[in-house]
Design a protein around this motif. Sequence first.
Motif, short mmCIF file in Angstrom:
data_model
loop_
_atom_site.label_atom_id
_atom_site.label_comp_id
_atom_site.label_asym_id
_atom_site.label_seq_id
_atom_site.Cartn_x
_atom_site.Cartn_y
_atom_site.Cartn_z
N LEU A 1 16.43 -6.30 1.67
CA LEU A 1 16.34 -4.91 1.26
C LEU A 1 15.16 -4.69 0.33
N PRO A 2 14.56 -3.49 0.36
CA PRO A 2 13.43 -3.22 -0.52
C PRO A 2 13.84 -3.23 -1.98
N ILE A 3 12.95 -3.72 -2.82
CA ILE A 3 13.16 -3.71 -4.26
C ILE A 3 12.52 -2.43 -4.79
N GLY A 4 13.32 -1.42 -4.96
CA GLY A 4 12.80 -0.14 -5.43
C GLY A 4 11.94 0.52 -4.37
N ARG A 5 11.07 1.38 -4.82
CA ARG A 5 10.18 2.11 -3.91
C ARG A 5 8.92 1.31 -3.59
N ALA A 6 8.23 1.75 -2.57
CA ALA A 6 6.98 1.12 -2.14
C ALA A 6 5.80 1.74 -2.87
N ALA A 7 4.79 0.93 -3.16
CA ALA A 7 3.54 1.44 -3.73
C ALA A 7 2.72 2.02 -2.58
N SER A 8 2.52 3.34 -2.58
CA SER A 8 1.89 3.99 -1.44
C SER A 8 0.40 3.69 -1.39
N TRP A 9 -0.19 4.08 -0.26
CA TRP A 9 -1.63 3.87 -0.06
C TRP A 9 -2.46 4.67 -1.06
N LEU A 10 -1.87 5.74 -1.63
CA LEU A 10 -2.58 6.54 -2.63
C LEU A 10 -2.55 5.91 -4.02
N GLU A 11 -1.69 4.91 -4.20
CA GLU A 11 -1.55 4.29 -5.51
C GLU A 11 -2.71 3.33 -5.77
N ARG A 12 -3.43 3.57 -6.87
CA ARG A 12 -4.62 2.77 -7.17
C ARG A 12 -4.58 2.26 -8.60
N GLY A 13 -3.37 1.94 -9.08
CA GLY A 13 -3.22 1.53 -10.46
C GLY A 13 -3.48 0.06 -10.73
N ALA A 14 -3.56 -0.77 -9.70
CA ALA A 14 -3.74 -2.22 -9.90
C ALA A 14 -5.21 -2.55 -10.13
N VAL A 15 -5.80 -1.90 -11.12
CA VAL A 15 -7.24 -2.04 -11.36
C VAL A 15 -7.59 -3.43 -11.86
N ALA A 16 -6.87 -3.92 -12.88
CA ALA A 16 -7.17 -5.25 -13.43
C ALA A 16 -6.95 -6.33 -12.37
N GLU A 17 -5.88 -6.17 -11.59
CA GLU A 17 -5.60 -7.14 -10.53
C GLU A 17 -6.69 -7.12 -9.47
N ALA A 18 -7.20 -5.92 -9.15
CA ALA A 18 -8.28 -5.81 -8.16
C ALA A 18 -9.54 -6.51 -8.65
N GLU A 19 -9.79 -6.45 -9.94
CA GLU A 19 -10.97 -7.12 -10.50
C GLU A 19 -10.83 -8.64 -10.36
N ARG A 20 -9.63 -9.15 -10.58
CA ARG A 20 -9.41 -10.59 -10.42
C ARG A 20 -9.55 -11.00 -8.96
N VAL A 21 -8.98 -10.22 -8.06
CA VAL A 21 -9.10 -10.52 -6.63
C VAL A 21 -10.55 -10.45 -6.19
N SER A 22 -11.26 -9.41 -6.65
CA SER A 22 -12.67 -9.24 -6.28
C SER A 22 -13.51 -10.43 -6.73
#
Length: 487
Positions: free
Chosen positions: A93-114
């Motif tokens: 079962l899903p854990i809470g709601r899904a982070a939609s395609w419009l959600e762009r809050g993972a900025v610090a994580e994106a910098e690490r991935v980049s």
Amino acid sequence: MYCGIDVGTSSVKCLITDADGARLGFGKAPVGLHSGDKGFEADPMEWLRATALAYAEAAAGTGLGDAALAAGLGAVAVSGNGPTLVAVGKDGLPIGRAASWLERGAVAEAERVSALAGRRVDPSFYLPKALRAVESPIGDDVAMFFSGPEYLAFALGAEPVSYLADDYYDAFVWDRGVAARLGLDDALFPRYARPATVIGSVSRHASEAIGLPAGLPIVAGFPDFLAALVGSGAVSPGLACDRSGSSEALNVCADRPFQDGSIFSLPHAIGGLWNLSGGLSTSGKAVEWFAGASGYSSGSASPDEGIGALFRDAEASSGDAPIFLPYLSGERAPLWEPGLRGAFIGLSLAHGRKEMARAVVESIAFGLRLAADRIRDGGFGIRLARCSGGAARDAALCAVKADVLGLPIELPASPECEAMGDACACAVALGERSGLAEASGSMVSVAARYEPDAGRAAAYGERYGRWKRALDAVLSMDAAGGPKDGR
């Protein structure tokens, strides 16, 4: 018969076709976009409820009884928007709601991935969101991640899989090499499956809850943009699909990738071809916003009724309308400006709701032209565009797009092109078509065509010039309203 299901931002759509692609039944049910801890969120349980309603409507539309439909249906496939991330627990079962395609809050994580990937990875992409979830309080509870359509297929009875039309897409999905370097367990990410392959069958429990026949083969679908390319017939170079919905993109079939990163340049669903795309993150969403903010939706029986009135007023508006920039949630290709915001420019006392409605509607076509011009300037021809989605049925908007883009605009007989692409995938998976190109060519038909008018095109050319200058002026300002680089 085939059943295609598409998970959109504002609705779930279900299309039932015969073996030749003729539309037998169609259903649609609304879903929401919610504000929550992860920003813009979607509710996977809402997708399941909406799927049941949409399938019931489509099944009733066929005029067949349950027994005849169950005997005649060959397979079901699911497509949908992304990158929308669903975290699932050990109970499936899903854990809470899904982070939609419009959600762009993972900025610090994106910098690490980049940094590890050696390229720019947008905060909206799957891996930054997954990294944020794993490192959040729910991290220990997460057993697996899915995209939206893959989770719906899994809930129907499919094996846990991630759709992968081409190996190239791993970098935009889980990027398993980078994920491993981040210390993320590979078991968090489902195995990859190619579109148009059987990945399971509808379970008895899902059949009772949703209505689809138990044992019906489930076929791997696509991300929505690839499904729309197949379902619109944009399977040869120079043909484009204009995907209208909450967001909108011009997806151009090409024989080679674009030369730089200003345009999304990704492998097509058809091997050896490419999809070049750019557009608007908030097109239909901008229309919905203005309909609500300006009173079109007040007193209407449904949101669609209010938006219909908005389009009628936009068409009837005379005189000089203001300029509207529809960037209400930043923008991706071709601008890549996450902080960009919308604006009305050139308002006067002579302007009212009708003129502003016209500006909002025109802005969609202007945003598409911005992408089209960038693609054409890169040396790629565009012969015509086929419209997909609910807005495709608005004849006035199709005519405006033809004039602004300077291209013939065609309306498919089933403009729900994502779901039609799923039907094509079913035909291939069952061995009834040799491949997606043949399925698309034989199952997609055209209902209407809109040719550009030279006089109107010239007038829109002048207005587009004003719109572009307004956009350039806003782009010169930073998010706080001050000029960039001392300008």
